[in-house]
Design a protein around this motif. Structure first.
Motif, short mmCIF file in Angstrom:
data_model
loop_
_atom_site.label_atom_id
_atom_site.label_comp_id
_atom_site.label_asym_id
_atom_site.label_seq_id
_atom_site.Cartn_x
_atom_site.Cartn_y
_atom_site.Cartn_z
N VAL A 81 0.91 -1.19 0.02
CA VAL A 81 0.04 0.07 0.11
C VAL A 81 1.07 1.23 -0.04
N ASP A 82 1.01 1.82 -0.82
CA ASP A 82 1.80 3.00 -1.18
C ASP A 82 1.20 4.42 -0.20
N ALA A 83 2.35 4.84 0.59
CA ALA A 83 1.89 5.83 1.52
C ALA A 83 2.27 7.27 0.53
N PRO A 84 1.50 8.37 0.91
CA PRO A 84 1.80 9.55 0.31
C PRO A 84 2.95 10.32 0.80
N ILE A 85 3.62 11.35 -0.24
CA ILE A 85 4.83 11.68 0.09
C ILE A 85 4.59 13.34 0.85
N PHE A 86 3.45 13.91 0.21
CA PHE A 86 3.14 15.20 0.94
C PHE A 86 2.17 14.78 2.00
N THR A 87 2.35 15.30 3.02
CA THR A 87 1.52 15.13 4.46
C THR A 87 1.36 16.15 5.39
N PRO A 88 0.08 16.32 5.96
CA PRO A 88 -0.45 17.40 6.59
C PRO A 88 0.48 17.58 7.98
N ALA A 89 1.04 16.62 8.29
CA ALA A 89 1.62 16.31 10.00
C ALA A 89 2.74 15.63 10.19
N ALA A 90 3.37 15.97 11.30
CA ALA A 90 4.42 15.25 11.69
C ALA A 90 4.13 13.75 11.96
N CYS A 91 5.22 12.83 11.78
CA CYS A 91 5.07 11.58 12.27
C CYS A 91 6.17 11.27 13.47
N GLU A 92 7.42 11.63 13.24
CA GLU A 92 8.55 11.54 13.82
C GLU A 92 9.12 12.79 14.60
N GLY A 93 8.11 13.62 15.13
CA GLY A 93 8.81 14.69 15.72
C GLY A 93 8.95 15.90 14.52
N THR A 94 8.81 17.06 15.47
CA THR A 94 8.87 18.39 14.52
C THR A 94 9.96 19.08 14.16
N GLY A 117 9.18 3.08 0.32
CA GLY A 117 9.46 4.62 -0.55
C GLY A 117 10.38 5.53 0.03
N PRO A 118 10.58 6.71 -0.45
CA PRO A 118 11.45 7.46 0.00
C PRO A 118 10.76 8.19 1.04
N THR A 119 11.49 8.61 2.20
CA THR A 119 11.40 9.58 3.38
C THR A 119 12.32 10.51 3.52
N PHE A 120 11.65 11.71 4.32
CA PHE A 120 12.50 13.04 4.52
C PHE A 120 12.89 13.26 5.67
N ARG A 121 13.91 13.89 5.99
CA ARG A 121 14.29 14.43 7.45
C ARG A 121 15.22 15.37 7.39
N ALA A 122 14.78 16.75 7.60
CA ALA A 122 15.80 17.53 7.56
C ALA A 122 16.96 17.70 8.72
N GLU A 123 17.74 16.60 8.59
CA GLU A 123 18.90 16.43 9.61
C GLU A 123 19.72 17.39 9.49
N LYS A 124 20.09 18.11 10.76
CA LYS A 124 20.77 19.21 10.65
C LYS A 124 22.19 18.80 10.99
N SER A 125 22.46 17.65 11.26
CA SER A 125 23.78 17.10 11.69
C SER A 125 24.34 16.36 10.64
N LYS A 126 25.67 16.68 10.38
CA LYS A 126 26.71 15.74 9.42
C LYS A 126 27.15 14.51 10.23
N THR A 127 26.37 13.10 9.98
CA THR A 127 26.71 12.02 10.47
C THR A 127 27.04 11.31 9.24
N ARG A 128 27.75 9.86 9.61
CA ARG A 128 28.00 8.93 8.61
C ARG A 128 26.88 8.06 8.28
N ARG A 129 25.58 8.49 9.28
CA ARG A 129 24.46 7.51 9.21
C ARG A 129 23.13 8.28 8.71
N HIS A 130 23.25 9.48 8.70
CA HIS A 130 22.02 10.22 8.16
C HIS A 130 22.06 10.91 6.73
#
Ligand code: 4AD
Ligand code: MG
Length: 433
Positions: free
Chosen positions: A156-169, A206-219
């Protein structure tokens, strides 16, 4: 040249002693007197094409002499067995045609720095090492799909545009959506919960997105996640599913991608260990392990890369850490009925310090508790009305998890950094090429 049948290099063995043509690019070249040895690649493999002065027109021999790295070309010749080459065959060239020249290709056989290679990612993908990594990524994704498809999960494909946060704001990518605001999805989970109530066993990928502001080797800021969700499943069964799944995925790479693993010099014995059951420890037990290893973590704090590495070093296979404090976890996690300070959640930590590859757990199925959690986390209630409906109309216990593809590829390939695990990585400081 119609008598020359086109063959991909990977299929060349079918044409021993026959005439074929190879359509590809020049990877490398070496010459000695009357011979030019052309390394030709076509995406499916690399073959040595031998141009012997006595076998070809003088102008063909001359052409072969001048040809430069990454020139596209068609080589015509006879397939010959060659036990010394990794492929087992070489091509005795009779003719060659240049399709388009390439001058001063930036990635030469010498060593280049990572920054330079990342700038040239669109070309870097042509190299054998990147080939091996992307092939293993392909194998992992195929195994992921096969596993769920063969076990009666519905895609079941999930949408990319969403109205709210799932994993914190804190790491949301905001975008304009006509006159409204929208966010790029952090996870398809909430939609999978709706889908599980409709279909029982589901997954999205599918692809998921996080504005990770840290430069790590895992993000990465854009990464691929597979997320199964199952109605009437509890935390223990969720862990059973996760270990069975990971054992299968790693097993497929071990079985099918030997050449690539060897090229990457990945220690096979470490991967052959990945057999269930995986050890399961609670957050409290993990805190104890850390303390014994000289790392004091205040109760209630989430683990970071350093803590995960220390814990992973105690085991020869992935380890589950379950029942973290609710304070450090997302709003949707079910409270442990035996201790409301704990969440019925689980992370799977890969061995050898590759970090968390899976996050998941049982979901809060009680309407009032969930509503309170949404308030406590200062999330906009109106954006979650549909999600709360799932608790209004026949709520059931349910659980699931998300596995990050790039973290998995980096572990299976033995790569220090996730930037090479995806064809075109998106990092805090990189959106090109
Ligand atoms: O632990 P996370 O944040 O869990 C979720 O998103 C849940 N909603 C999943 C679910 O239960 N359906 O992310 C899951 C996994 C992590 O374990 C990690 O492998 C990967 O996604 N991940 C990342 N990979 C690369 N770059 C990042 N910035 C990542 N953040 C998470
Ligand atoms: Mg997590």
């Amino acid at each position: 040249m119609s008598e020359y049948k086109h063959s991909y290099i990977s299929e060349i063995g079918k044409y021993e002693s026959q005439d074929v043509c190879i359509k590809g690019w020049l990877y490398g070249k070496r010459s000695s007197g009357k011979l030019h040895f052309l390394q030709v690649r076509d995406g499916s493999g690399i073959i040595q094409a031998v141009v012997f002065k006595g076998d070809v027109d003088p102008e063909v021999f001359e052409r072969a002499d001048k040809i430069s790295q990454e020139t596209s070309l068609i080589v015509y010749g006879t397939v010959k067995e060659d036990k010394r080459s990794p492929l087992g065959f070489e091509l005795g060239v009779k003719d060659l045609k240049i399709v388009s020249e390439s001058h001063e290709y930036p990635i030469t056989p010498k060593e280049h720095g990572v920054a330079f290679l990342m700038e040239n990612r669109h070309l870097w993908l042509r190299s054998p090492r990147q080939h091996a990594i992307i092939k293993i990524r392909h194998e992992i994704i195929k195994a992921v799909r096969d596993y769920f498809d063969n076990n009666d999960f519905m895609l079941v494909d999930a949408p990319i545009f969403t109205p709210a946060a799932c994993e914190g704001t804190t790491n949301l990518f905001e975008t304009k959506y006509f006159d409204e605001k929208a966010y790029l999805t952090q996870s398809g989970q909430l939609y999978m919960e709706a889908a599980a109530m409709a279909f029982g066993k589901v997954y999205c990928f599918g692809p998921t997105f996080r504005a990770e502001k840290s430069k790590t080797r895992r993000h990465l800021t854009e990464f691929w996640m597979v997320e199964p969700e199952v109605a009437y499943m509890d935390l223990d069964s969720d862990m059973n599913l996760a270990e069975d799944f990971v054992e299968y995925v790693v097993g497929q790479v071990v079985k099918n991608r030997r050449a690539e693993r060897e090229l990457l010099e990945r220690d096979i014995s470490k991967l052959e260990n990945i057999k269930k059951p995986f050890p399961r420890i609670s957050y409290d037990e993990a805190i104890e392990i850390l303390r014994k290893n000289g790392k004091e973590v205040p109760w209630g704090e989430d683990f970071g890369a350093d803590e995960e590495t220390v814990i992973s070093e105690q085991f020869d296979r992935p380890v589950f850490i379950h029942r973290y404090p609710t304070v450090c976890k997302a709003f949707y996690m079910k409270q442990d009925p035996e201790n409301t300070k704990l969440a019925l959640c689980v992370d799977m930590i890969a061995p050898e310090g590759y970090g968390e590859v899976i996050g998941g757990g049982q979901r809060e199925d009680n309407l009032d508790t969930l509503l309170n959690k949404i308030k406590e986390h200062n999330l906009p209630e109106e954006a979650f009305d549909w999600y709360l409906d799932l608790r209004r109309y026949g709520s059931v216990p349910h659980a699931g998890f998300g596995l990050g593809i790039e973290r998995t590829v980096s572990w299976v390939c033995g790569l220090h950094h996730v930037r090479e695990t995806i064809p075109f990585p998106r990092l805090m400081d990189r959106i090109k090429p």
